[in-house]
Design a protein around this motif. Sequence first.
Motif, PDB file in Angstrom:
ATOM      1  N   LEU A  32     -26.049  -3.456 -11.981  1.00 37.96           N
ATOM      2  CA  LEU A  32     -25.014  -4.113 -11.186  1.00 37.96           C
ATOM      3  C   LEU A  32     -25.168  -5.620 -11.319  1.00 37.96           C
ATOM      4  CD1 LEU A  32     -25.582  -1.259  -9.804  1.00 37.96           C
ATOM      5  CD2 LEU A  32     -24.657  -2.279  -7.725  1.00 37.96           C
ATOM      6  N   CYS A  33     -24.127  -6.298 -11.776  1.00 39.37           N
ATOM      7  CA  CYS A  33     -24.113  -7.763 -11.819  1.00 39.37           C
ATOM      8  C   CYS A  33     -23.336  -8.247 -10.597  1.00 39.37           C
ATOM      9  CB  CYS A  33     -23.457  -8.257 -13.104  1.00 39.37           C
ATOM     10  SG  CYS A  33     -24.424  -7.884 -14.587  1.00 39.37           S
ATOM     11  N   VAL A  34     -24.044  -8.885  -9.677  1.00 45.86           N
ATOM     12  CA  VAL A  34     -23.514  -9.189  -8.348  1.00 45.86           C
ATOM     13  C   VAL A  34     -23.305 -10.685  -8.176  1.00 45.86           C
ATOM     14  CG1 VAL A  34     -23.960  -8.984  -5.857  1.00 45.86           C
ATOM     15  CG2 VAL A  34     -24.736  -7.176  -7.434  1.00 45.86           C
ATOM     16  N   ASP A  35     -22.216 -11.038  -7.511  1.00 49.93           N
ATOM     17  CA  ASP A  35     -21.982 -12.437  -7.149  1.00 49.93           C
ATOM     18  C   ASP A  35     -21.329 -12.492  -5.780  1.00 49.93           C
ATOM     19  OD1 ASP A  35     -21.953 -15.352  -8.168  1.00 49.93           O
ATOM     20  OD2 ASP A  35     -19.934 -15.075  -7.365  1.00 49.93           O
ATOM     21  N   LEU A  36     -21.737 -13.472  -4.989  1.00 56.33           N
ATOM     22  CA  LEU A  36     -21.173 -13.697  -3.661  1.00 56.33           C
ATOM     23  C   LEU A  36     -20.493 -15.056  -3.618  1.00 56.33           C
ATOM     24  CD1 LEU A  36     -24.191 -12.725  -1.354  1.00 56.33           C
ATOM     25  CD2 LEU A  36     -22.390 -11.215  -2.219  1.00 56.33           C
ATOM     26  N   GLU A  37     -19.421 -15.135  -2.840  1.00 57.32           N
ATOM     27  CA  GLU A  37     -18.887 -16.422  -2.397  1.00 57.32           C
ATOM     28  C   GLU A  37     -19.087 -16.485  -0.894  1.00 57.32           C
ATOM     29  OE1 GLU A  37     -18.148 -18.606  -4.545  1.00 57.32           O
ATOM     30  OE2 GLU A  37     -18.165 -17.219  -6.235  1.00 57.32           O
ATOM     31  N   ALA A  72     -19.872  -6.209 -11.079  1.00 60.61           N
ATOM     32  CA  ALA A  72     -19.528  -5.550 -12.342  1.00 60.61           C
ATOM     33  C   ALA A  72     -20.603  -4.511 -12.621  1.00 60.61           C
ATOM     34  CB  ALA A  72     -19.440  -6.552 -13.482  1.00 60.61           C
ATOM     35  N   LEU A  73     -20.203  -3.264 -12.873  1.00 61.36           N
ATOM     36  CA  LEU A  73     -21.136  -2.182 -13.143  1.00 61.36           C
ATOM     37  C   LEU A  73     -21.271  -1.982 -14.653  1.00 61.36           C
ATOM     38  CD1 LEU A  73     -22.873   0.201 -12.007  1.00 61.36           C
ATOM     39  CD2 LEU A  73     -20.830   1.626 -12.324  1.00 61.36           C
ATOM     40  N   LEU A  74     -22.490  -2.100 -15.161  1.00 67.09           N
ATOM     41  CA  LEU A  74     -22.756  -1.958 -16.586  1.00 67.09           C
ATOM     42  C   LEU A  74     -23.492  -0.650 -16.850  1.00 67.09           C
ATOM     43  CD1 LEU A  74     -22.295  -5.060 -16.178  1.00 67.09           C
ATOM     44  CD2 LEU A  74     -23.902  -5.423 -18.048  1.00 67.09           C
ATOM     45  N   ASP A  75     -23.087   0.038 -17.915  1.00 66.85           N
ATOM     46  CA  ASP A  75     -23.762   1.256 -18.354  1.00 66.85           C
ATOM     47  C   ASP A  75     -24.793   0.867 -19.418  1.00 66.85           C
ATOM     48  OD1 ASP A  75     -24.575   3.688 -19.435  1.00 66.85           O
ATOM     49  OD2 ASP A  75     -22.596   4.604 -19.198  1.00 66.85           O
ATOM     50  N   VAL A  76     -26.068   0.972 -19.068  1.00 63.96           N
ATOM     51  CA  VAL A  76     -27.142   0.573 -19.982  1.00 63.96           C
ATOM     52  C   VAL A  76     -27.107   1.410 -21.255  1.00 63.96           C
ATOM     53  CG1 VAL A  76     -29.655   0.400 -20.251  1.00 63.96           C
ATOM     54  CG2 VAL A  76     -28.582  -0.247 -18.082  1.00 63.96           C
ATOM     55  N   GLN A  77     -26.754   2.695 -21.129  1.00 63.00           N
ATOM     56  CA  GLN A  77     -26.755   3.594 -22.278  1.00 63.00           C
ATOM     57  C   GLN A  77     -25.585   3.345 -23.220  1.00 63.00           C
ATOM     58  OE1 GLN A  77     -27.127   7.675 -20.991  1.00 63.00           O
ATOM     59  NE2 GLN A  77     -29.022   7.295 -19.846  1.00 63.00           N
ATOM     60  N   LEU A  78     -24.591   2.631 -22.758  1.00 64.92           N
ATOM     61  CA  LEU A  78     -23.440   2.279 -23.595  1.00 64.92           C
ATOM     62  C   LEU A  78     -23.502   0.810 -23.988  1.00 64.92           C
ATOM     63  CD1 LEU A  78     -20.521   4.218 -21.836  1.00 64.92           C
ATOM     64  CD2 LEU A  78     -21.820   4.872 -23.883  1.00 64.92           C
ATOM     65  N   GLU A  79     -24.695   0.320 -24.244  1.00 66.63           N
ATOM     66  CA  GLU A  79     -24.911  -1.056 -24.679  1.00 66.63           C
ATOM     67  C   GLU A  79     -24.349  -2.067 -23.674  1.00 66.63           C
ATOM     68  OE1 GLU A  79     -23.274  -1.267 -28.601  1.00 66.63           O
ATOM     69  OE2 GLU A  79     -25.018  -0.286 -29.518  1.00 66.63           O
ATOM     70  N   TYR A  80     -24.578  -1.765 -22.391  1.00 64.81           N
ATOM     71  CA  TYR A  80     -24.227  -2.673 -21.296  1.00 64.81           C
ATOM     72  C   TYR A  80     -22.718  -2.923 -21.203  1.00 64.81           C
ATOM     73  CZ  TYR A  80     -29.222  -3.353 -21.330  1.00 64.81           C
ATOM     74  OH  TYR A  80     -30.570  -3.125 -21.293  1.00 64.81           O
ATOM     75  N   ARG A  81     -21.953  -1.892 -21.472  1.00 66.66           N
ATOM     76  CA  ARG A  81     -20.503  -1.999 -21.328  1.00 66.66           C
ATOM     77  C   ARG A  81     -20.124  -1.997 -19.848  1.00 66.66           C
ATOM     78  NH1 ARG A  81     -17.386   2.754 -24.034  1.00 66.66           N
ATOM     79  NH2 ARG A  81     -18.445   1.830 -25.864  1.00 66.66           N
ATOM     80  N   ILE A  82     -19.175  -2.849 -19.469  1.00 67.64           N
ATOM     81  CA  ILE A  82     -18.678  -2.845 -18.089  1.00 67.64           C
ATOM     82  C   ILE A  82     -17.777  -1.635 -17.905  1.00 67.64           C
ATOM     83  CG2 ILE A  82     -17.303  -4.057 -16.361  1.00 67.64           C
ATOM     84  CD1 ILE A  82     -18.122  -6.677 -17.636  1.00 67.64           C
ATOM     85  N   VAL A  83     -18.147  -0.745 -16.973  1.00 71.59           N
ATOM     86  CA  VAL A  83     -17.401   0.496 -16.774  1.00 71.59           C
ATOM     87  C   VAL A  83     -16.705   0.573 -15.423  1.00 71.59           C
ATOM     88  CG1 VAL A  83     -18.834   1.806 -18.391  1.00 71.59           C
ATOM     89  CG2 VAL A  83     -19.509   1.661 -15.975  1.00 71.59           C
ATOM     90  N   ASP A  84     -17.027  -0.333 -14.510  1.00 72.85           N
ATOM     91  CA  ASP A  84     -16.384  -0.306 -13.197  1.00 72.85           C
ATOM     92  C   ASP A  84     -16.595  -1.639 -12.493  1.00 72.85           C
ATOM     93  OD1 ASP A  84     -14.891   0.658 -11.115  1.00 72.85           O
ATOM     94  OD2 ASP A  84     -16.343   2.206 -10.491  1.00 72.85           O
ATOM     95  N   GLY A 209     -19.106 -12.226 -11.112  1.00 71.70           N
ATOM     96  CA  GLY A 209     -19.895 -11.020 -11.306  1.00 71.70           C
ATOM     97  C   GLY A 209     -19.715 -10.460 -12.705  1.00 71.70           C
ATOM     98  N   ALA A 210     -18.459 -10.450 -13.177  1.00 69.32           N
ATOM     99  CA  ALA A 210     -18.182  -9.959 -14.531  1.00 69.32           C
ATOM    100  C   ALA A 210     -18.752 -10.897 -15.582  1.00 69.32           C
ATOM    101  CB  ALA A 210     -16.679  -9.793 -14.723  1.00 69.32           C
ATOM    102  N   VAL A 211     -18.645 -12.207 -15.329  1.00 72.56           N
ATOM    103  CA  VAL A 211     -19.148 -13.181 -16.294  1.00 72.56           C
ATOM    104  C   VAL A 211     -20.674 -13.138 -16.369  1.00 72.56           C
ATOM    105  CG1 VAL A 211     -19.328 -15.636 -16.810  1.00 72.56           C
ATOM    106  CG2 VAL A 211     -17.153 -14.674 -16.119  1.00 72.56           C
ATOM    107  N   THR A 212     -21.343 -12.839 -15.258  1.00 70.38           N
ATOM    108  CA  THR A 212     -22.789 -12.715 -15.268  1.00 70.38           C
ATOM    109  C   THR A 212     -23.224 -11.635 -16.260  1.00 70.38           C
ATOM    110  OG1 THR A 212     -22.939 -13.403 -12.949  1.00 70.38           O
ATOM    111  CG2 THR A 212     -24.828 -12.221 -13.858  1.00 70.38           C
ATOM    112  N   ALA A 213     -22.389 -10.623 -16.423  1.00 69.72           N
ATOM    113  CA  ALA A 213     -22.707  -9.543 -17.360  1.00 69.72           C
ATOM    114  C   ALA A 213     -22.676 -10.008 -18.805  1.00 69.72           C
ATOM    115  CB  ALA A 213     -21.713  -8.392 -17.168  1.00 69.72           C
TER     116      ALA A 213
END
Length: 257
Positions: A32-37, A72-84, A209-213
């Motif tokens: 999980l790539c997390v960001d707060l404002e 941004a949720l990344l799937d480690v097994q899919l080469e860190y693809r954002i999936v949700d 959050g997405a950019v952190t990924a």
Amino acid sequence: MQLLIKRGGCHVKRWGQLDALRQQLGESRWLLCVDLEATCDDYPAGLDEAARNAHVLEVQRHDMEPIEIGIALLDVQLEYRIVDHFGQFVRPLLRPKLTEFCTGLTGISQSDVDTAERFAVVQDQLDDWLAPRDTEGWRWCSWGDYDRKQLKEDAIRAGVDVLLDPARHINLKKCFWKIFACRALGLKCAVESIGLSWEGKHHRAIDDGAVTAVPWKRIVSIKGCFHAERCRCEWWFPRKRVVTANGCFHGNKGSCE
């Protein structure tokens, strides 16, 4: 948010740090790539030292509360693809009226937070969203340590358990400067330093959050030596200190924040 690949970037100097990071990530399926404002304030421009000392900020550091959570949720097994994605506004309790500085910085309006749920409710929504990933394990990261500390403070304030376990947290900002042997960079400057151009709204949780990924995926996928042209943040090279236009050599606020 749009990120464009461009020529240039920094290069790995500590491969042991990168290998350790990859090993750590391989223990879980999800990242999980997390960001707060958060609520915030700043001093008006043009104040002299006396006026600045006399000015009282509407939101003090200890009064800051999240007003948006983006993941941004990344799937480690899919080469860190954002999936949700997960994104929600949060209605602050201590300082419910946003400052002009805050709305200008984030683009979040007063109506956005007035119609949002309180922190405890949003955390329940996040818990429901995260539940299906528990069986295969997850870790979470953020750019710096602020998000980890702020989520813990707000959980205590709301009288609820800390949902995102601090023990599962990875400080990507710290990983970045360890791997590249550079000074600590803000997210925007770090993204540009690995050869990407940032175009879009900075200081929005769902975007950040997405950019952190992006640097995360770029870093862990590096193979061999990542030689390239020096980025515009080349001030970390001790024999050639360059003060960039955004002032990142001194760590001042600007586009490197």
